[in-house]
Motif scaffolding. Structure first.
Motif, mmCIF file in Angstrom:
data_model
loop_
_atom_site.group_PDB
_atom_site.id
_atom_site.type_symbol
_atom_site.label_atom_id
_atom_site.label_comp_id
_atom_site.label_asym_id
_atom_site.label_seq_id
_atom_site.Cartn_x
_atom_site.Cartn_y
_atom_site.Cartn_z
ATOM 1 N N THR A 3 0.837 -1.184 0.000
ATOM 2 C CA THR A 3 0.000 0.000 0.000
ATOM 3 C C THR A 3 0.877 1.241 0.000
ATOM 4 O O THR A 3 2.075 1.190 0.315
ATOM 5 N N GLY A 143 -12.252 5.109 3.048
ATOM 6 C CA GLY A 143 -11.622 4.138 2.164
ATOM 7 C C GLY A 143 -11.910 4.370 0.702
ATOM 8 O O GLY A 143 -11.186 3.849 -0.157
ATOM 9 N N ARG A 147 -7.614 3.266 0.233
ATOM 10 C CA ARG A 147 -7.881 2.094 1.089
ATOM 11 C C ARG A 147 -7.087 2.135 2.383
ATOM 12 O O ARG A 147 -7.497 1.548 3.391
#
Length: 316
Positions: A3, A143, A147
């Protein structure tokens, strides 16, 4: 796949000077799901959301939606919603709250006055008054924006709330997804990144006493980003933690170099040099980004106290 927050942390990207900019925050409770642009893609009337965006534009007021931590299946919107307004400029810091049944009443506010730090419009139009409870901890959890905000922000908000801390809310957007979880603390307006529950408790304890925790701080939202970096560097140099001790008096220059003048409440002044660089190597600035970026980073290269005579000349 990593991420954006994992990559940012692994690259040790600095937090300083990355806070969103707003002199005044206006927060409206909106339960249920939020879209990427929450004011116009939630269960709030999108026409009202667009009108609020237009009313706040250019006033120094930033509007965000808030909701209590927990499950967000829409159980039907309560007829009563919490609304907060907070002005964060040192010397005129305040946090007022109220409850409204019809969020369209927010359109009757004088947004220019709110941006200048005048709370009378909030109090008279919405029957508001000073917030008497603990400082607010607003955790970014949207989100649909990124996310990381949901994966990291929602558990953090739930953990803080479960610990018994009052004033914990989820908020729609604080920018800097790659620094998740991010938290805005009001009334003083400092924003934090990569926070953990224990550090939020320390931050809130300090805020109750009018103190600022510098570690993990992205900056004071009242200042533009060079001012944010300059203030945090000066706080560190002076070991100054009083929330309203320092004010950005002026910022001279333009990217990539600024001279920021700061004043202490005791009359001392400093000139801080801030230089903008580019983060390398390129990295995703959010999980939804289609290309890699080189986000700007603020670096303080000099901090020097001004002689009394020079400080007096600047003040005049």
């Amino acid at each position: 796949m990593s991420t954006c927050s994992v990559v940012s942390r692994d690259l040790d990207e600095p937090l300083t000077g990355t806070a969103p900019v707003a002199r005044t925050w206006l927060l409206l409770e909106q339960p249920g799901p939020w879209g990427a642009k929450a004011l116009t893609s939630s269960h709030l009337d999108p026409a009202l959301g667009r009108a609020l965006e237009a009313a706040a534009k250019g006033t120094g007021v930033r509007i965000a939606l808030i909701r209590r931590p927990g499950r967000h299946a829409d159980r039907g919107t309560s007829s009563e919603r919490r609304v907060y307004a907070a002005h964060t400029m040192p010397g005129n810091v305040w946090l007022h709250g109220t409850t409204v049944a019809d969020p369209r009443r927010l359109l009757d506010l004088d947004f220019a006055a709110l941006g200048r730090g005048d709370h009378h419009t909030f109090d008279s139009v919405l029957d508001g008054g000073p917030h008497r409870g603990d400082p607010l901890a607003l955790v970014c959890t949207n989100g649909k924006r990124d996310r990381c905000c949901a994966l990291l922000g929602r558990p953090l908000a739930a953990e803080i709330a479960a610990s018994g801390a009052d004033g914990v809310w989820e908020v729609t957007h604080l920018g800097g997804h790659r620094f998740s979880p991010t938290v805005l603390v009001l009334p003083h307006g400092y924003v934090y990144g990569r926070v953990q529950a224990h550090s939020v408790k320390e931050i809130l304890h300090g805020a109750r006493e009018g103190r600022i925790v510098v570690e993990g701080c992205r900056g004071h939202s009242a200042w533009e980003r060079p001012g944010q970096a300059a203030e945090l560097a000066l706080r560190s140099a002076l070991a100054e933690d009083a929330a309203q001790a320092l004010t950005v008096v002026r910022t001279d220059g333009a990217a990539p170099r600024w001279e920021v003048t700061l004043a202490h409440s005791d009359g001392r002044r400093w000139r801080v040099t801030v230089v903008q660089g580019a983060s390398a190597p390129p990295r995703p600035e959010s999980c939804g980004a289609s290309v890699l970026g080189s986000p700007a980073r603020m670096e303080v290269t000099a901090v020097r106290e001004l002689p009394v005579r020079a400080a007096a000349a600047l003040a005049s």
